[in-house]
Design an enzyme around this catalytic site. Structure first.
Site, short mmCIF file in Angstrom:
data_model
loop_
_atom_site.label_atom_id
_atom_site.label_comp_id
_atom_site.label_asym_id
_atom_site.label_seq_id
_atom_site.Cartn_x
_atom_site.Cartn_y
_atom_site.Cartn_z
N ASN A 136 0.81 -1.22 0.00
CA ASN A 136 0.00 0.00 0.00
C ASN A 136 0.84 1.27 0.00
O ASN A 136 0.31 2.36 -0.21
CB ASN A 136 -0.95 0.01 1.20
N TYR A 137 2.15 1.14 0.25
CA TYR A 137 3.07 2.27 0.09
C TYR A 137 3.88 2.02 -1.17
O TYR A 137 5.08 1.82 -1.12
CB TYR A 137 3.99 2.40 1.31
N ARG A 138 3.21 2.03 -2.28
CA ARG A 138 3.82 1.60 -3.53
C ARG A 138 5.07 2.40 -3.85
O ARG A 138 5.07 3.62 -3.79
CB ARG A 138 2.81 1.71 -4.67
#
Length: 204
Positions: A136-138
């Site tokens: 989700n923290y690409r």
């Protein structure tokens, strides 16, 4: 605070009506870079002092490093139960965040160099083989799908580099699912799961 209210909070527009999210024009321009890590052993004091020194370097004082504790309910599920693999063995996850206001390539590169330097420094204190990351923290620094020259399938070998960091051994399982439900790779982005380059190992 509800989840949707947290969206406003982290977008730096708290105490606004939810309708503000319908406005497609941002209230201000901000540039951002994020990265992530997982930690399996306590970081020694010397390592923490080094982090502190890096934070004092970033001249706009808009850098942050969050330590998100793991364990508890996260460990109540086995790694085989869900696509999320970062469970038992991790004591916390690190979110590196950096934002700046001034436009321009030179300005951006200055901040990106700082981010990559601290990420390199942290290699000694975080997970290894692979160095894991939170999906989700690409982080496009880890690699991207190559769709050039009309190639819409992408490269399994390229995707495996970052796929193993996000999903560990779950990457292979996700590739099998992708191959079954979307073999033409219609749904794709820079870091989407690619279909398998080989015939599927299942019967329909």
């Amino acid at each position: 605070m509800s989840w949707i209210q947290s969206v406003l909070f982290f977008a730096y527009i708290p105490n606004q009506p939810l309708d503000v999210l319908l406005n497609r024009t941002p209230p201000f321009t901000v540039y951002f870079k994020g990265k992530s890590d997982y930690v399996t052993e306590p970081i020694p004091v010397d390592g923490l002092i080094g982090i502190w020194r890096f934070l004092h370097e970033e001249d706009e004082n808009m850098a942050e490093i969050q330590f998100s504790p793991y364990g508890g309910a996260i460990n109540s599920f086995s790694e085989s139960e869900t696509p999320f693999p970062h469970r038992t063995g991790n004591i916390f996850m690190i979110d590196y965040g950096l934002s700046w206001d001034s436009p321009g390539i030179e300005e951006a590169e200055k901040h990106l160099i700082w981010m990559r330097r601290i990420y390199g420094y942290m290699a000694a204190y975080v997970s290894k083989s692979p160095r894991a990351a939170y999906f989700n923290y690409r982080d496009l620094d880890l690699g991207v799908n190559n769709y050039s020259s009309g190639n819409v399938i992408g490269s399994y070998d390229e995707a495996k580099v970052w796929g193993m960091k996000y999903f560990k051994n779950k990457f292979e399982r996700l590739v099998r699912v992708k191959t079954k439900v979307d073999p033409s790779n219609f749904f794709r982005n820079e870091q989407s799961i690619p279909p398998s380059p080989l015939p599927p190992l299942y019967s329909s």
